[in-house]
Design a protein around this motif. Structure first.
Motif, mmCIF file in Angstrom:
data_model
loop_
_atom_site.group_PDB
_atom_site.id
_atom_site.type_symbol
_atom_site.label_atom_id
_atom_site.label_comp_id
_atom_site.label_asym_id
_atom_site.label_seq_id
_atom_site.Cartn_x
_atom_site.Cartn_y
_atom_site.Cartn_z
ATOM 1 N N PRO A 68 0.795 -1.224 0.000
ATOM 2 C CA PRO A 68 0.000 0.000 0.000
ATOM 3 C C PRO A 68 0.835 1.285 0.000
ATOM 4 C CG PRO A 68 -0.655 -1.448 1.829
ATOM 5 C CD PRO A 68 0.496 -2.084 1.139
ATOM 6 N N TRP A 69 2.035 1.250 0.573
ATOM 7 C CA TRP A 69 2.869 2.452 0.656
ATOM 8 C C TRP A 69 3.646 2.722 -0.634
ATOM 9 C CZ3 TRP A 69 7.647 0.836 -0.496
ATOM 10 C CH2 TRP A 69 7.992 -0.464 -0.164
ATOM 11 N N CYS A 70 3.580 1.827 -1.609
ATOM 12 C CA CYS A 70 4.378 1.905 -2.836
ATOM 13 C C CYS A 70 3.663 2.743 -3.898
ATOM 14 C CB CYS A 70 4.637 0.479 -3.330
ATOM 15 S SG CYS A 70 5.282 0.361 -4.998
ATOM 16 N N GLY A 71 4.220 3.896 -4.225
ATOM 17 C CA GLY A 71 3.632 4.773 -5.238
ATOM 18 C C GLY A 71 3.482 4.109 -6.601
ATOM 19 N N PRO A 72 4.544 3.499 -7.151
ATOM 20 C CA PRO A 72 4.404 2.815 -8.437
ATOM 21 C C PRO A 72 3.351 1.697 -8.406
ATOM 22 C CG PRO A 72 6.708 3.188 -7.975
ATOM 23 C CD PRO A 72 5.949 3.561 -6.728
ATOM 24 N N CYS A 73 3.202 1.035 -7.258
ATOM 25 C CA CYS A 73 2.177 -0.021 -7.132
ATOM 26 C C CYS A 73 0.786 0.588 -7.270
ATOM 27 C CB CYS A 73 2.282 -0.713 -5.776
ATOM 28 S SG CYS A 73 3.830 -1.584 -5.470
ATOM 29 N N ARG A 74 0.565 1.704 -6.597
ATOM 30 C CA ARG A 74 -0.745 2.370 -6.670
ATOM 31 C C ARG A 74 -1.010 2.881 -8.082
ATOM 32 N NH1 ARG A 74 1.121 4.761 -1.951
ATOM 33 N NH2 ARG A 74 1.114 6.796 -2.958
ATOM 34 N N MET A 76 0.113 1.505 -10.832
ATOM 35 C CA MET A 76 -0.108 0.365 -11.716
ATOM 36 C C MET A 76 -1.445 -0.331 -11.456
ATOM 37 S SD MET A 76 2.384 -2.840 -12.659
ATOM 38 C CE MET A 76 1.823 -4.072 -11.494
ATOM 39 N N ALA A 77 -2.048 -0.138 -10.297
ATOM 40 C CA ALA A 77 -3.275 -0.859 -9.933
ATOM 41 C C ALA A 77 -4.374 -0.740 -10.986
ATOM 42 C CB ALA A 77 -3.770 -0.416 -8.556
ATOM 43 N N PRO A 78 -4.715 0.451 -11.487
ATOM 44 C CA PRO A 78 -5.770 0.503 -12.507
ATOM 45 C C PRO A 78 -5.345 -0.140 -13.831
ATOM 46 C CG PRO A 78 -4.992 2.721 -11.962
ATOM 47 C CD PRO A 78 -4.310 1.768 -11.044
ATOM 48 N N GLN A 79 -4.060 -0.153 -14.108
ATOM 49 C CA GLN A 79 -3.557 -0.814 -15.317
ATOM 50 C C GLN A 79 -3.706 -2.328 -15.195
ATOM 51 O OE1 GLN A 79 -2.669 1.131 -17.960
ATOM 52 N NE2 GLN A 79 -3.361 2.750 -16.589
ATOM 53 N N PHE A 80 -3.438 -2.848 -14.003
ATOM 54 C CA PHE A 80 -3.578 -4.283 -13.750
ATOM 55 C C PHE A 80 -5.055 -4.685 -13.842
ATOM 56 C CE2 PHE A 80 -3.198 -8.159 -11.006
ATOM 57 C CZ PHE A 80 -2.231 -8.808 -11.748
ATOM 58 N N GLU A 81 -5.949 -3.810 -13.347
ATOM 59 C CA GLU A 81 -7.387 -4.073 -13.455
ATOM 60 C C GLU A 81 -7.822 -4.109 -14.916
ATOM 61 O OE1 GLU A 81 -9.628 -1.410 -10.967
ATOM 62 O OE2 GLU A 81 -8.445 -1.948 -9.200
ATOM 63 N N ALA A 82 -7.305 -3.193 -15.716
ATOM 64 C CA ALA A 82 -7.637 -3.175 -17.147
ATOM 65 C C ALA A 82 -7.120 -4.444 -17.829
ATOM 66 C CB ALA A 82 -7.050 -1.930 -17.814
ATOM 67 N N ILE A 110 10.664 -12.033 -3.391
ATOM 68 C CA ILE A 110 10.199 -10.793 -4.005
ATOM 69 C C ILE A 110 11.075 -9.685 -3.442
ATOM 70 C CG2 ILE A 110 8.246 -9.222 -4.301
ATOM 71 C CD1 ILE A 110 7.879 -11.990 -5.656
ATOM 72 N N ARG A 111 11.926 -9.120 -4.284
ATOM 73 C CA ARG A 111 12.926 -8.139 -3.836
ATOM 74 C C ARG A 111 12.506 -6.697 -4.086
ATOM 75 N NH1 ARG A 111 14.945 -11.690 -0.946
ATOM 76 N NH2 ARG A 111 16.542 -13.090 -1.706
ATOM 77 N N SER A 112 11.626 -6.482 -5.049
ATOM 78 C CA SER A 112 11.149 -5.126 -5.330
ATOM 79 C C SER A 112 9.676 -5.211 -5.687
ATOM 80 C CB SER A 112 11.942 -4.500 -6.473
ATOM 81 O OG SER A 112 11.755 -5.219 -7.671
ATOM 82 N N ILE A 113 8.994 -4.093 -5.493
ATOM 83 C CA ILE A 113 7.581 -4.054 -5.828
ATOM 84 C C ILE A 113 7.325 -2.798 -6.645
ATOM 85 C CG2 ILE A 113 6.660 -5.482 -3.973
ATOM 86 C CD1 ILE A 113 6.196 -2.938 -2.394
ATOM 87 N N PRO A 114 6.364 -2.837 -7.548
ATOM 88 C CA PRO A 114 5.573 -4.008 -7.890
ATOM 89 C C PRO A 114 6.398 -5.040 -8.645
ATOM 90 C CG PRO A 114 5.089 -2.244 -9.431
ATOM 91 C CD PRO A 114 6.023 -1.677 -8.395
ATOM 92 N N THR A 115 6.038 -6.294 -8.479
ATOM 93 C CA THR A 115 6.605 -7.394 -9.250
ATOM 94 C C THR A 115 5.464 -8.255 -9.750
ATOM 95 O OG1 THR A 115 8.747 -7.484 -8.117
ATOM 96 C CG2 THR A 115 7.974 -9.527 -9.116
ATOM 97 N N LEU A 116 5.479 -8.553 -11.038
ATOM 98 C CA LEU A 116 4.522 -9.493 -11.618
ATOM 99 C C LEU A 116 5.178 -10.857 -11.695
ATOM 100 C CD1 LEU A 116 3.018 -7.498 -14.625
ATOM 101 C CD2 LEU A 116 2.067 -7.790 -12.340
#
Length: 148
Positions: A68-74, A76-82, A110-116
C-alpha cells in the motif's frame, strides 16, 4: 478429469470448480457460492488463497506483488485491473499485498515491488519487476505463456 474441462478456483469462496473448457467464455458460476468465477478484476489473495489458486487452478495465474505504501504499485493498480478485463477468463489475475503476506514474499524472494509473476500449473514461469501499463502487462503475460 478430461482434457475438455479445467479446474478453476472461485475468487470468492476458494472452492475448486470443474468448468468445461468451451464454457470459459460463458461467464461460469461457482457451484458452491454461485458467484461469477471471473469478474474481470483481480482477486486479492492472502498466503493461503495464493497457495490454493496457484496449486489448483488450471488456468495461468498472474500475480501482482505490491504494498500500500508503494507509489508505483498504486499507479499500476488501474492498469492491472484493465489487464484483468482483457486476460480473463483464460488467465486469473491476483494481487498479493506483501505487507500482509511477508512470509510468502520472502519465500518467493520478491525483492522489489511491484513485481509481476506468472504461474502455470503451480510453477512460476516468468517474473517482471517494475510498473507497467495495461497493454504491456497483457503483452508480457501472453508472451510468457508456455507454448502448447
Amino acid at each position: 478429469m478430461t482434457t475438455d474441462s479445467l479446474h478453476i478456483v472461485c475468487p470468492h469462496c476458494h472452492t475448486t470448480n470443474r468448468v468445461a473448457r468451451d464454457a470459459l467464455g460463458q461467464s461460469p458460476d461457482c457451484g458452491k457460492c454461485h458467484r461469477a468465477l471471473f469478474a474481470g478484476q483481480p482477486v486479492a489473495l492472502d498466503e493461503a488463497g495464493f497457495e490454493k489458486h496457484v496449486a489448483r487452478s488450471q488456468v495461468p495465474v498472474l500475480v501482482d506483488f505490491w504494498a500500500p505504501w508503494c507509489g508505483p504499485c498504486r499507479m499500476m493498480a488501474p492498469q492491472f485491473e484493465a489487464a484483468a478485463r482483457e486476460l480473463e477468463p483464460h488467465m486469473r489475475l491476483a494481487k498479493v499485498n506483501t505487507e500482509e503476506a511477508q512470509a510468502l514474499g520472502a519465500r518467493l524472494q520478491i525483492r522489489s515491488i511491484p513485481t509481476l509473476a506468472l504461474f502455470v500449473n503451480g510453477r512460476e514461469v516468468a517474473r517482471q519487476p517494475g510498473a507497467m501499463g495495461a497493454v504491456d502487462i497483457v503483452r508480457w503475460a501472453r508472451s510468457n505463456l508456455p507454448r502448447t
